[in-house]
Design a protein around this motif. Structure first.
Motif, PDB file in Angstrom:
ATOM      1  N   LEU A 103      -8.122  19.600  16.806  1.00  0.00           N
ATOM      2  CA  LEU A 103      -9.162  20.515  16.372  1.00  0.00           C
ATOM      3  C   LEU A 103      -9.109  20.686  14.858  1.00  0.00           C
ATOM      4  O   LEU A 103      -8.028  20.727  14.270  1.00  0.00           O
ATOM      5  CB  LEU A 103      -8.984  21.881  17.047  1.00  0.00           C
ATOM      6  N   SER A 104     -10.283  20.813  14.263  1.00  0.00           N
ATOM      7  CA  SER A 104     -10.346  21.059  12.824  1.00  0.00           C
ATOM      8  C   SER A 104     -10.012  22.530  12.568  1.00  0.00           C
ATOM      9  O   SER A 104     -10.081  23.362  13.485  1.00  0.00           O
ATOM     10  CB  SER A 104     -11.760  20.756  12.308  1.00  0.00           C
ATOM     11  N   PRO A 105      -9.669  22.881  11.343  1.00  0.00           N
ATOM     12  CA  PRO A 105      -9.404  24.291  11.030  1.00  0.00           C
ATOM     13  C   PRO A 105     -10.594  25.205  11.360  1.00  0.00           C
ATOM     14  O   PRO A 105     -10.400  26.335  11.832  1.00  0.00           O
ATOM     15  CB  PRO A 105      -9.126  24.273   9.522  1.00  0.00           C
ATOM     16  N   LYS A 106     -11.812  24.713  11.144  1.00  0.00           N
ATOM     17  CA  LYS A 106     -12.997  25.519  11.471  1.00  0.00           C
ATOM     18  C   LYS A 106     -13.115  25.743  12.976  1.00  0.00           C
ATOM     19  O   LYS A 106     -13.487  26.820  13.427  1.00  0.00           O
ATOM     20  CB  LYS A 106     -14.267  24.864  10.931  1.00  0.00           C
ATOM     21  N   GLU A 107     -12.817  24.688  13.751  1.00  0.00           N
ATOM     22  CA  GLU A 107     -12.868  24.816  15.207  1.00  0.00           C
ATOM     23  C   GLU A 107     -11.812  25.817  15.689  1.00  0.00           C
ATOM     24  O   GLU A 107     -12.080  26.635  16.572  1.00  0.00           O
ATOM     25  CB  GLU A 107     -12.652  23.459  15.882  1.00  0.00           C
ATOM     26  N   ILE A 108     -10.635  25.769  15.091  1.00  0.00           N
ATOM     27  CA  ILE A 108      -9.569  26.711  15.453  1.00  0.00           C
ATOM     28  C   ILE A 108      -9.994  28.138  15.120  1.00  0.00           C
ATOM     29  O   ILE A 108      -9.787  29.052  15.920  1.00  0.00           O
ATOM     30  CB  ILE A 108      -8.240  26.327  14.756  1.00  0.00           C
ATOM     31  N   THR A 109     -10.625  28.321  13.976  1.00  0.00           N
ATOM     32  CA  THR A 109     -11.120  29.655  13.594  1.00  0.00           C
ATOM     33  C   THR A 109     -12.142  30.161  14.611  1.00  0.00           C
ATOM     34  O   THR A 109     -12.094  31.332  15.005  1.00  0.00           O
ATOM     35  CB  THR A 109     -11.744  29.607  12.181  1.00  0.00           C
ATOM     36  N   LYS A 110     -13.044  29.292  15.052  1.00  0.00           N
ATOM     37  CA  LYS A 110     -14.039  29.688  16.063  1.00  0.00           C
ATOM     38  C   LYS A 110     -13.356  30.085  17.366  1.00  0.00           C
ATOM     39  O   LYS A 110     -13.734  31.067  18.004  1.00  0.00           O
ATOM     40  CB  LYS A 110     -15.036  28.552  16.334  1.00  0.00           C
ATOM     41  N   LEU A 111     -12.345  29.307  17.760  1.00  0.00           N
ATOM     42  CA  LEU A 111     -11.624  29.627  18.998  1.00  0.00           C
ATOM     43  C   LEU A 111     -10.877  30.951  18.878  1.00  0.00           C
ATOM     44  O   LEU A 111     -10.841  31.739  19.831  1.00  0.00           O
ATOM     45  CB  LEU A 111     -10.647  28.509  19.368  1.00  0.00           C
ATOM     46  N   LYS A 112     -10.310  31.208  17.723  1.00  0.00           N
ATOM     47  CA  LYS A 112      -9.621  32.490  17.510  1.00  0.00           C
ATOM     48  C   LYS A 112     -10.606  33.644  17.637  1.00  0.00           C
ATOM     49  O   LYS A 112     -10.301  34.676  18.242  1.00  0.00           O
ATOM     50  CB  LYS A 112      -8.945  32.527  16.137  1.00  0.00           C
ATOM     51  N   LYS A 113     -11.788  33.438  17.099  1.00  0.00           N
ATOM     52  CA  LYS A 113     -12.823  34.474  17.179  1.00  0.00           C
ATOM     53  C   LYS A 113     -13.221  34.718  18.638  1.00  0.00           C
ATOM     54  O   LYS A 113     -13.337  35.857  19.086  1.00  0.00           O
ATOM     55  CB  LYS A 113     -14.035  34.055  16.350  1.00  0.00           C
ATOM     56  N   LEU A 114     -13.410  33.630  19.380  1.00  0.00           N
ATOM     57  CA  LEU A 114     -13.765  33.761  20.795  1.00  0.00           C
ATOM     58  C   LEU A 114     -12.654  34.462  21.572  1.00  0.00           C
ATOM     59  O   LEU A 114     -12.907  35.308  22.425  1.00  0.00           O
ATOM     60  CB  LEU A 114     -14.051  32.391  21.410  1.00  0.00           C
ATOM     61  N   PHE A 115     -11.408  34.107  21.268  1.00  0.00           N
ATOM     62  CA  PHE A 115     -10.263  34.727  21.934  1.00  0.00           C
ATOM     63  C   PHE A 115     -10.260  36.234  21.661  1.00  0.00           C
ATOM     64  O   PHE A 115     -10.109  37.038  22.577  1.00  0.00           O
ATOM     65  CB  PHE A 115      -8.957  34.097  21.446  1.00  0.00           C
ATOM     66  N   ASN A 116     -10.440  36.600  20.398  1.00  0.00           N
ATOM     67  CA  ASN A 116     -10.416  38.013  20.018  1.00  0.00           C
ATOM     68  C   ASN A 116     -11.584  38.804  20.600  1.00  0.00           C
ATOM     69  O   ASN A 116     -11.486  40.006  20.810  1.00  0.00           O
ATOM     70  CB  ASN A 116     -10.363  38.166  18.495  1.00  0.00           C
ATOM     71  N   GLU A 117     -12.696  38.106  20.867  1.00  0.00           N
ATOM     72  CA  GLU A 117     -13.840  38.760  21.501  1.00  0.00           C
ATOM     73  C   GLU A 117     -13.647  38.871  23.008  1.00  0.00           C
ATOM     74  O   GLU A 117     -14.454  39.481  23.696  1.00  0.00           O
ATOM     75  CB  GLU A 117     -15.129  37.977  21.226  1.00  0.00           C
TER      76      GLU A 117
END
Length: 186
Positions: A27-41
């Motif tokens: 995963l790219s850093p941007k993809e990881i950031t999106k996943l972190k956001k989804l996890f936190n939501e």
């Protein structure tokens, strides 16, 4: 979300994407950031897997290696005032980059219009890109078009065995790429 940790959530999605695409990618850093956001939501991992699988299945085999989490859209069910409300997360659909590009280059807003509204966000993105490139091509001066075509023909002669290719298709692809590079189309 249960007892699942953020790191486990990300690794599980990464593993799932590798399995479904058949490509060993990270995963790219941007993809990881999106996943972190989804996890936190609190976005459910099984729902996300379902969306990813549907998106990957819409891609032809040769395009699966280009799959990106950044280009999928997802629907999230949230509870507000005891009612379920469906919210579309627009972070994934990158229409804003096209709006900025069109504004910067003073192109007509109609280029954002897409005939088929049932396309996946990735295909919508590609359709908008095609609209912009077709428009630029139509508005180019004849000499500029001829110059691009001559450059493309030169590239074909240098890089391809001409008896093994569809020259018109390759020419069109090279011209498309050159327009994209010249105008810095995202």
């Amino acid at each position: 979300m249960g007892n699942i940790k953020e790191e486990t959530y990300i690794k599980e999605i990464e593993k799932f994407i590798k399995e479904k695409t058949g490509i060993n990618r990270f995963l790219s850093p941007k993809e990881i950031t999106k996943l972190k956001k989804l996890f936190n939501e609190g976005y459910d991992i099984s729902k996300l897997k379902e969306i990813i699988e549907k998106e990957i299945n819409t891609l032809p085999p040769e395009k699966k290696r280009n799959f990106s989490l950044l280009k999928i859209s997802h629907r999230k069910k949230t509870i507000s005032n005891n009612e379920k409300v469906e919210k579309i997360n627009k972070d994934f659909f990158e229409i804003e980059k096209w709006k900025k590009f069109i504004k910067k280059h003073k192109l007509p807003d109609e280029l954002l219009l897409i005939k088929n509204k049932n396309l996946s966000p990735e295909l919508m993105d590609l359709e908008i890109e095609n609209n912009i490139i077709r428009y630029i091509w139509k508005k180019m001066k004849k000499k500029e078009k001829e110059k691009l075509q001559q450059e493309a023909i030169k590239e074909i002669k240098e890089k391809f065995l001409t008896e093994n290719i569809n020259i018109k298709r390759v020419l069109k692809t090279i011209v498309y790429r050159k327009i994209k590079e010249k105008y810095k189309i995202p």
